[in-house]
Motif scaffolding. Structure first.
Motif, PDB file in Angstrom:
ATOM      1  N   PRO A   3       0.826  -1.216   0.000  1.00 44.79           N
ATOM      2  CA  PRO A   3       0.000   0.000   0.000  1.00 44.79           C
ATOM      3  C   PRO A   3       0.857   1.263   0.000  1.00 44.79           C
ATOM      4  O   PRO A   3       1.938   1.294   0.564  1.00 44.79           O
ATOM      5  N   VAL A   4       0.345   2.306  -0.626  1.00 40.34           N
ATOM      6  CA  VAL A   4       1.052   3.575  -0.721  1.00 40.34           C
ATOM      7  C   VAL A   4       0.637   4.510   0.412  1.00 40.34           C
ATOM      8  O   VAL A   4       1.458   5.236   0.954  1.00 40.34           O
ATOM      9  N   VAL A   5      -0.638   4.484   0.774  1.00 37.97           N
ATOM     10  CA  VAL A   5      -1.148   5.357   1.829  1.00 37.97           C
ATOM     11  C   VAL A   5      -1.544   4.514   3.038  1.00 37.97           C
ATOM     12  O   VAL A   5      -1.743   3.307   2.942  1.00 37.97           O
ATOM     13  N   SER A   6      -1.681   5.174   4.174  1.00 37.34           N
ATOM     14  CA  SER A   6      -2.048   4.458   5.398  1.00 37.34           C
ATOM     15  C   SER A   6      -3.513   4.030   5.338  1.00 37.34           C
ATOM     16  O   SER A   6      -4.297   4.534   4.536  1.00 37.34           O
ATOM     17  N   LEU A  66     -12.099   6.918  -5.411  1.00 35.69           N
ATOM     18  CA  LEU A  66     -12.770   5.826  -4.716  1.00 35.69           C
ATOM     19  C   LEU A  66     -12.154   4.482  -5.079  1.00 35.69           C
ATOM     20  O   LEU A  66     -11.884   3.654  -4.205  1.00 35.69           O
ATOM     21  N   VAL A  67     -11.878   4.279  -6.350  1.00 37.75           N
ATOM     22  CA  VAL A  67     -11.261   3.018  -6.783  1.00 37.75           C
ATOM     23  C   VAL A  67      -9.849   2.898  -6.219  1.00 37.75           C
ATOM     24  O   VAL A  67      -9.463   1.839  -5.699  1.00 37.75           O
ATOM     25  N   PHE A  68      -9.060   3.968  -6.305  1.00 38.85           N
ATOM     26  CA  PHE A  68      -7.693   3.932  -5.811  1.00 38.85           C
ATOM     27  C   PHE A  68      -7.648   3.671  -4.309  1.00 38.85           C
ATOM     28  O   PHE A  68      -6.898   2.809  -3.833  1.00 38.85           O
ATOM     29  N   CYS A  69      -8.461   4.400  -3.551  1.00 36.61           N
ATOM     30  CA  CYS A  69      -8.445   4.231  -2.095  1.00 36.61           C
ATOM     31  C   CYS A  69      -9.050   2.899  -1.684  1.00 36.61           C
ATOM     32  O   CYS A  69      -8.632   2.307  -0.685  1.00 36.61           O
ATOM     33  N   GLY A  70     -10.024   2.420  -2.427  1.00 36.17           N
ATOM     34  CA  GLY A  70     -10.556   1.089  -2.161  1.00 36.17           C
ATOM     35  C   GLY A  70      -9.509   0.025  -2.372  1.00 36.17           C
ATOM     36  O   GLY A  70      -9.409  -0.942  -1.600  1.00 36.17           O
ATOM     37  N   LEU A  71      -8.698   0.192  -3.406  1.00 44.19           N
ATOM     38  CA  LEU A  71      -7.595  -0.746  -3.649  1.00 44.19           C
ATOM     39  C   LEU A  71      -6.575  -0.674  -2.524  1.00 44.19           C
ATOM     40  O   LEU A  71      -6.073  -1.713  -2.069  1.00 44.19           O
ATOM     41  N   GLN A  72      -6.289   0.518  -2.039  1.00 46.04           N
ATOM     42  CA  GLN A  72      -5.345   0.664  -0.930  1.00 46.04           C
ATOM     43  C   GLN A  72      -5.878  -0.005   0.339  1.00 46.04           C
ATOM     44  O   GLN A  72      -5.134  -0.678   1.056  1.00 46.04           O
ATOM     45  N   ALA A  73      -7.176   0.172   0.634  1.00 44.58           N
ATOM     46  CA  ALA A  73      -7.772  -0.467   1.810  1.00 44.58           C
ATOM     47  C   ALA A  73      -7.749  -1.984   1.659  1.00 44.58           C
ATOM     48  O   ALA A  73      -7.486  -2.713   2.621  1.00 44.58           O
ATOM     49  N   TRP A  74      -8.004  -2.470   0.445  1.00 43.98           N
ATOM     50  CA  TRP A  74      -7.963  -3.918   0.202  1.00 43.98           C
ATOM     51  C   TRP A  74      -6.542  -4.456   0.386  1.00 43.98           C
ATOM     52  O   TRP A  74      -6.365  -5.541   0.949  1.00 43.98           O
ATOM     53  N   LEU A  75      -5.543  -3.707  -0.076  1.00 45.32           N
ATOM     54  CA  LEU A  75      -4.161  -4.135   0.120  1.00 45.32           C
ATOM     55  C   LEU A  75      -3.798  -4.184   1.601  1.00 45.32           C
ATOM     56  O   LEU A  75      -3.085  -5.088   2.035  1.00 45.32           O
ATOM     57  N   HIS A  76      -4.279  -3.210   2.373  1.00 46.42           N
ATOM     58  CA  HIS A  76      -4.028  -3.240   3.819  1.00 46.42           C
ATOM     59  C   HIS A  76      -4.694  -4.456   4.460  1.00 46.42           C
ATOM     60  O   HIS A  76      -4.100  -5.108   5.318  1.00 46.42           O
TER      61      HIS A  76
END
Length: 87
Positions: A3-6, A66-76
């Motif tokens: 993930p790139v963001v927290s 929304l898609v980008f942050c959803g992907l980040q949350a899924w990676l976390h």
């Protein structure tokens, strides 16, 4: 992939994006229909369809967020299931 963001930033972005998509979609639909509550004053725009196009373009940008942050949350979530140590 890491993930790139927290996780907190990802979920904040998801919530803000969902609210922005809903609000801008309603405003864009009202401007597209030249609704009297948005188009009757002297200071309001002349062409509601142009304003609606701009609002729907912003909906597209927030959809990307929304898609980008959803992907980040899924990676976390995927990373935490594997037993990764969070510092």
């Amino acid at each position: 992939m890491k993930p790139v963001v927290s996780i907190m930033h990802a979920w904040s972005c998801i919530v803000i994006s969902v609210f922005a998509i809903v609000i801008l979609s309603v405003l864009g639909a009202l401007f597209n229909a030249n609704h009297h509550s948005l188009m009757d004053s002297n200071d309001d725009p002349e062409d509601g369809t142009v304003v609606a196009g701009t609002a729907f373009a912003a909906v597209g940008v927030y959809g990307f967020f929304l898609v980008f942050c959803g992907l980040q949350a899924w990676l976390h979530a995927r990373e935490s299931r594997r037993g990764a140590i969070a510092l």
